[in-house]
Design an enzyme around this catalytic site. Sequence first.
Site, PDB file in Angstrom:
ATOM      1  N   ARG A 252       0.781  -1.178   0.108  1.00 46.54           N
ATOM      2  CA  ARG A 252       0.095  -0.110   0.148  1.00 46.54           C
ATOM      3  C   ARG A 252       0.944   0.984  -0.075  1.00 46.54           C
ATOM      4  O   ARG A 252       1.899   1.754   0.697  1.00 46.54           O
ATOM      5  CB  ARG A 252      -1.015   0.046   1.360  1.00 46.54           C
ATOM      6  CG  ARG A 252      -1.691  -1.320   1.190  1.00 46.54           C
ATOM      7  CD  ARG A 252      -3.274  -0.646  -0.184  1.00 46.54           C
ATOM      8  NE  ARG A 252      -4.316  -1.337  -0.053  1.00 46.54           N
ATOM      9  CZ  ARG A 252      -4.325  -2.409  -0.249  1.00 46.54           C
ATOM     10  NH1 ARG A 252      -3.740  -2.929  -1.711  1.00 46.54           N
ATOM     11  NH2 ARG A 252      -5.735  -3.367  -0.432  1.00 46.54           N
ATOM     12  N   GLU A 281      -3.118   7.753  -4.624  1.00 48.62           N
ATOM     13  CA  GLU A 281      -3.213   7.282  -5.548  1.00 48.62           C
ATOM     14  C   GLU A 281      -4.637   7.216  -6.340  1.00 48.62           C
ATOM     15  O   GLU A 281      -5.673   7.282  -5.297  1.00 48.62           O
ATOM     16  CB  GLU A 281      -2.941   5.579  -4.825  1.00 48.62           C
ATOM     17  CG  GLU A 281      -2.722   4.672  -6.302  1.00 48.62           C
ATOM     18  CD  GLU A 281      -3.261   3.108  -6.150  1.00 48.62           C
ATOM     19  OE1 GLU A 281      -3.345   2.259  -6.054  1.00 48.62           O
ATOM     20  OE2 GLU A 281      -1.154   3.133  -5.301  1.00 48.62           O
ATOM     21  N   HIS A 300      -0.318  -0.059 -10.315  1.00 46.23           N
ATOM     22  CA  HIS A 300      -0.731  -1.258  -9.344  1.00 46.23           C
ATOM     23  C   HIS A 300      -1.669  -2.233  -9.757  1.00 46.23           C
ATOM     24  O   HIS A 300      -3.014  -2.543  -9.553  1.00 46.23           O
ATOM     25  CB  HIS A 300      -2.115   0.299  -8.612  1.00 46.23           C
ATOM     26  CG  HIS A 300      -3.164  -1.193  -6.817  1.00 46.23           C
ATOM     27  ND1 HIS A 300      -2.783  -0.470  -6.229  1.00 46.23           N
ATOM     28  CD2 HIS A 300      -2.594  -2.289  -6.655  1.00 46.23           C
ATOM     29  CE1 HIS A 300      -3.525  -0.634  -5.376  1.00 46.23           C
ATOM     30  NE2 HIS A 300      -2.525  -1.961  -5.454  1.00 46.23           N
TER      31      HIS A 300
END
Length: 341
Positions: A252, A281, A300
């Site tokens: 993360r 993000e 991601h």
Amino acid sequence: MSGGTGMSEQQQARGHRAVVTDAGRPLPVRTPTPGSVTILPTPTALHEDAVRRAGGTLTALGEDTRGIVWLDASDPDGLQDALTTAPGVTWVQLPFAGVDAFAHLIAEHGDRVLFTSAKGAYAEPVAEHALALTLATLRVLQKRARTTSWSREPEGTSLYGRHVVLIGAGGIALEYLRLVAPFDVRVTVVRRSTEPVPGAERTVTTDQLDAVLPDADVVVVAAAMTADTSQLLGEHQFAIMPDHARLVNIARGGLVDTDALVDALRSGAITAAGLDVTDPEPLPDGHPLWSEPGALITPHQADTPEMVAPLLAERVATNVRAFLGGDGTGFVGVVDPAAGY
């Protein structure tokens, strides 16, 4: 033989497999009451088949619903509404390994609802991506990919024999350990406990992180995002890492202080960072990380929908069987409300 289909056929034959780390552990709540299952917010044929294959009965959300398979990690409010609509729910399957988006729901309902995640289900593809970022940053591919002329300067570092500090000890970490074993690396695992991790030279607790960073060649972040791990790596940690160190984050973005990372790369406190996750993000256009020569960023996508869907379906089937068993055994990916993952 067609040269364009061989790899695809091999991949389909092998597929990815889950790396289960918590099978057989006691449940944090009383055994869920078996019953009908509802898939939300939008059912798919793959996951409906998984429920049926496991012997489950599908139903529309309502008073008869006892289990929910929730497929949308971006809509925690929708799950909250579902739990309000169906107060008889005793088990919820979440779609990802990380459950930070649902932390408030787990805290609110975790005393009566068993939450299971996909932790370990996607370990193979994510660990594979972590290895790719490790090798890429060591071989300065973040720089090579941007250049437009032939370089005469010899650059690059071998992974063989290096010291890797691996933060986390879940399925991704275990698979990463398996993948890097042929490189004869020394691995220090940083986790909540000192319980040894197979494949690691040593295991230390999180409060000992600063003690192992000064000797790290590569630091891989594969931990859960919780209140305790937020910005685990910041200005001080980058300052004590060797200037040749590489950071890889596939967990993360919030585990790393982004501003401190930018400063560390600019100042040369560390050499490179391979990031599949960022904070914020998505990473905004024009953010300094995009133009930082030491940063290699992927959006991601350590696992793609094509990789994830069958793995989540298998996790759903496994936990539906456990749910219908009625004795509390067989659940995997169990979320501990106290720990937050």
